[in-house]
Structures are given as C-alpha cells and as structure tokens.
Design a protein around this motif. Structure first.
Motif, PDB file in Angstrom:
ATOM      1  N   THR A   1       0.804  -1.225   0.000  1.00  0.00           N
ATOM      2  CA  THR A   1       0.000   0.000   0.000  1.00  0.00           C
ATOM      3  C   THR A   1       0.839   1.279   0.000  1.00  0.00           C
ATOM      4  O   THR A   1       0.651   2.155  -0.839  1.00  0.00           O
ATOM      5  CB  THR A   1      -0.919   0.002   1.236  1.00  0.00           C
ATOM      6  OG1 THR A   1      -1.764  -1.136   1.157  1.00  0.00           O
ATOM      7  CG2 THR A   1      -1.745   1.274   1.305  1.00  0.00           C
TER       8      THR A   1
ATOM      9  N   THR B   1      -6.316   1.542   0.661  1.00  0.00           N
ATOM     10  CA  THR B   1      -7.096   1.437   1.891  1.00  0.00           C
ATOM     11  C   THR B   1      -7.898   2.701   2.196  1.00  0.00           C
ATOM     12  O   THR B   1      -8.895   2.644   2.894  1.00  0.00           O
ATOM     13  CB  THR B   1      -6.203   1.088   3.112  1.00  0.00           C
ATOM     14  OG1 THR B   1      -5.266   2.146   3.296  1.00  0.00           O
ATOM     15  CG2 THR B   1      -5.497  -0.228   2.918  1.00  0.00           C
ATOM     16  N   ASN B   2      -7.454   3.857   1.703  1.00  0.00           N
ATOM     17  CA  ASN B   2      -8.216   5.095   1.896  1.00  0.00           C
ATOM     18  C   ASN B   2      -7.689   6.142   0.917  1.00  0.00           C
ATOM     19  O   ASN B   2      -6.772   5.871   0.134  1.00  0.00           O
ATOM     20  CB  ASN B   2      -8.144   5.565   3.357  1.00  0.00           C
ATOM     21  CG  ASN B   2      -6.705   5.776   3.811  1.00  0.00           C
ATOM     22  OD1 ASN B   2      -5.932   6.453   3.121  1.00  0.00           O
ATOM     23  ND2 ASN B   2      -6.343   5.207   4.954  1.00  0.00           N
TER      24      ASN B   2
ATOM     25  N   SER C   1      -5.762   8.483   1.073  1.00  0.00           N
ATOM     26  CA  SER C   1      -4.367   8.938   1.132  1.00  0.00           C
ATOM     27  C   SER C   1      -3.417   8.053   0.324  1.00  0.00           C
ATOM     28  O   SER C   1      -2.269   8.408   0.108  1.00  0.00           O
ATOM     29  CB  SER C   1      -3.883   8.994   2.592  1.00  0.00           C
ATOM     30  OG  SER C   1      -3.613   7.692   3.064  1.00  0.00           O
ATOM     31  N   ASN C   2      -3.895   6.901  -0.107  1.00  0.00           N
ATOM     32  CA  ASN C   2      -2.962   6.009  -0.819  1.00  0.00           C
ATOM     33  C   ASN C   2      -3.512   5.457  -2.133  1.00  0.00           C
ATOM     34  O   ASN C   2      -3.115   4.370  -2.579  1.00  0.00           O
ATOM     35  CB  ASN C   2      -2.488   4.874   0.111  1.00  0.00           C
ATOM     36  CG  ASN C   2      -3.660   4.162   0.776  1.00  0.00           C
ATOM     37  OD1 ASN C   2      -4.657   3.851   0.119  1.00  0.00           O
ATOM     38  ND2 ASN C   2      -3.561   3.906   2.066  1.00  0.00           N
TER      39      ASN C   2
END
Ligand code: NAG
Ligand code: NAG
Ligand code: NAG
Ligand code: NAG
Length: 308
Positions: free
Chosen positions: A125, A162-163, A165-166
C-alpha cells in the motif's frame, strides 16, 4: 436429419462429461456449458495469513489449504452441507501439488478463486511497485491454477488501496491485472477472469470500482470484490448499509460481489446478511459472496449457518 440429431446428441454428451467452466459476460458470471448465471456461495478457506511474521530471510510459512489433500477432503462434506460452490484461497504455494484437492473439489462441484499474492510478496500500500518478482510470483500461481476447469478467477490484489491517502497504489494493481490478462491469453489458457478485492472505505470504494472497470477489455479488471463488514448483529437491508452500497454499485459494468463479509465487532454472527444478499433487493447488482465463514486455526473452527 437423424445423423444430425445423433451428432448433436453426441456433442451434448461430450459437453456434459466436461466440468462446466465459468466466465464473465457483462456484469455477471455465467456457466459456459448452458449460459445459466453463476451466483457465488463462497467460503474464505485459509488460516488467517495477515498475522504471519516474515522472517529475516523474507520467507513466510503459511499453510496452503489446497496442498494438503487430506484436510481438503476432510472439509469438503462441510462445504457441501452449506451448499458452497466456491472457495477463496489467499496464498498458494506455487511449488506444491494441488491436483488431488482440486479434483476432489471439482467432484463436489466447487470452484476456486485465488489471490495471486502471498504474505511476503504483494503490492504494498504505502510503497507500491509492480516488479519482475511480483510478475513471476503471479504468473507461477496462474500456471498452477489455469490447468483446472474449476478455477474461477484470480485476485491481482487484496485491499491494496485502503483510503484516499494512498490511491496512488491503484495503477500498480491495475498494471498487474492487465499483465496477467495478457499472460493468460498469451499462454493459451482459458479466459480466466482477473479482478481486485477492495476494502470498504467510504471515500474510495466507488471511485476505485469505476477505476478498475474502465478502459479497454485488455486492461480493465474482469470483476470487483468488496470486503464488506457493515452488517452487524440484528440489522436489515436498509439499516445495514447494504441498500446504499447496492445503489452505489448498481451501474457497475463488471461483476461485483462480497469478497469477504461478516462483522468484525459483534459476535455471534446471526447471518441475516446472507438472507439479504440472496433476496431480490440485491441479486440484480451482486454476484454473491466469498465469505460466509472463515477457516480459522483449523477447520474445527468453521461455524455454519444451516439456512443456506
Ligand atoms: C447449467 O449448468 C450448471 C452446471 O452444470 C447447472 O448447475 C445449472 O443447473 C444448469 N442450468 C440449467 C438451466 O440447466
Ligand atoms: C516468500 O516465502 C516463501 C516461503 O513461504 C519463499 O519460498 C519465497 O522465496 C519468499 N518470497 C520472497 C520474495 O521472499
Ligand atoms: C490510510 O491507510 C493507511 C494504510 O492502511 C493508514 O496507515 C492510515 O492511517 C489511513 N489514513 C486514514 C486517514 O485513515
Ligand atoms: C445509474 O444509471 C442511471 C441511468 O443512467 C442513473 O439515473 C443513475 O443515477 C446511476 N446511478 C449511479 C449510482 O450512478
């Protein structure tokens, strides 16, 4: 006329003798033998690999659930008891022999969808890459599994994004999808679908599904799984979040399904989620599930809903 009829009868017999493979057309899975829709009733079948430690030489000793014919055959009657037609396996040992277990599963009418990564080799990630090592790992698993008619598909990544930000790791997973589709086609294998298994993050789940399903056929994902933990305890189609998710995914042009599901916080699981997933509210949009139960430390920990 008679001759044609006998030839047709022969052809039908030959087809019936073959195990029916499953393919993606539009946003659904279908049996190739008769065009009926294939709806997943799946089990995640592997000892949890997420907590495994990587040793200093970067090896990880996970248990390949399809390599041990004895435990595989031991568990098949349980799968059948709850009408299972597909297993998800998270990490395979590409050097092991899977023939006996895969044949036993096929005899039981059970398909397998396999993650291509392993605990010590996956797209990371916060430091994503798509390397020759990853390419080799992924193609090794494909070489192992493509020979079986009951291989249903491959995941090129699990919860890599995962969210918000990535999301920059998404192109690496999509590159893996593209390259594995090309590898399957160049190798002359059957057209086994390759997709992605997402987490259920509110800001990224829909955009990510749109991202994976867009583009030309040779670069887009063939399906989108979402690991769904919204339904907890006693709930309902509308209060659980399933209704909203179903609306959000209603226009997806590739199959969507629950690649894991259940609840992480409330025990015991009451399995009302299953009833909802197989009701008319959801079956137009979703293609079933892969996560009714999870194999924990060993199969004695399987818990069952006998309703299905
Ligand atoms: C199509 O084939 C599948 C697999 O053999 C079978 O389960 C299903 O019932 C068949 N559908 C019809 C309409 O015969
Ligand atoms: C990952 O672990 C396996 C053993 O489970 C080992 O054979 C393999 O070489 C390791 N891969 C990498 C990239 O370290
Ligand atoms: C986003 O995901 C990363 C990796 O899973 C995690 O470390 C980080 O805390 C998350 N950020 C937010 C805002 O949830
Ligand atoms: C799905 O498509 C229909 C018809 O184009 C549109 O009205 C609707 O807003 C779309 N839904 C979503 C969630 O995008």
């Amino acid at each position: 006329m008679l001759l044609i009829k006998s030839l047709l009868a022969l052809a039908a017999t030959a087809l019936a003798a073959d195990f029916p493979t499953v393919e993606v057309v539009g946003n659904k899975f279908f049996y190739t033998n008769n065009g009926s829709q294939f709806y997943m009733r799946g089990i995640a079948y592997q000892q949890d690999t997420s907590s495994l430690e990587t040793t200093s030489d970067s090896t990880v000793h996970f248990v390949d659930p399809l390599a041990d014919a004895e435990s595989c055959k031991r568990d098949i009657p349980y799968f059948q008891e709850v009408n299972t037609n597909v297993l998800r396996v998270y990490a395979l040992d590409a050097d092991a022999n899977h023939d006996e277990c895969m044949q036993a599963l096929q005899d039981a009418g059970i398909y397998v969808i396999a993650d291509l990564s392993a605990p010590n080799i996956s797209i990371i990630t916060d430091s994503p890459s798509w390397t020759i090592d990853l390419y080799n790992r992924y193609t090794q698993v494909i070489d192992v599994m493509a020979q079986y008619d009951n291989t249903l598909g491959f995941f090129a990544g699990n919860e890599v994004i995962t969210n918000s930000s990535n999301t920059d790791c998404a192109p690496f997973v999509k590159a893996a999808v593209r390259d594995m589709k090309k590898y399957i086609s160049d190798s002359g294998y059957r057209n086994i679908p390759v997709g992605y298994s997402a987490n259920d993050d509110g800001k990224t789940r829909v955009a990510s599904a749109d991202y994976f399903c867009c583009g030309d056929l040779d670069e887009r994902a063939d399906f989108y799984g979402i690991n769904m933990y919204e339904w907890c305890g006693k709930s309902s189609f509308s209060t659980s979040g399933y209704k909203d998710r179903t609306e959000e995914f209603s226009n997806l042009t590739i199959p969507a399904f629950f690649s894991e599901y259940g609840c992480n916080v409330v025990q015991p699981r009451e399995f009302g989620d299953i009833e909802a997933l197989y009701s008319d509210d959801m079956t137009d949009v979703w293609s079933g599930d892969l996560g009714r139960f999870r194999k924990l430390e060993d199969s004695n920990c399987l818990s069952f809903s006998k309703d299905r």
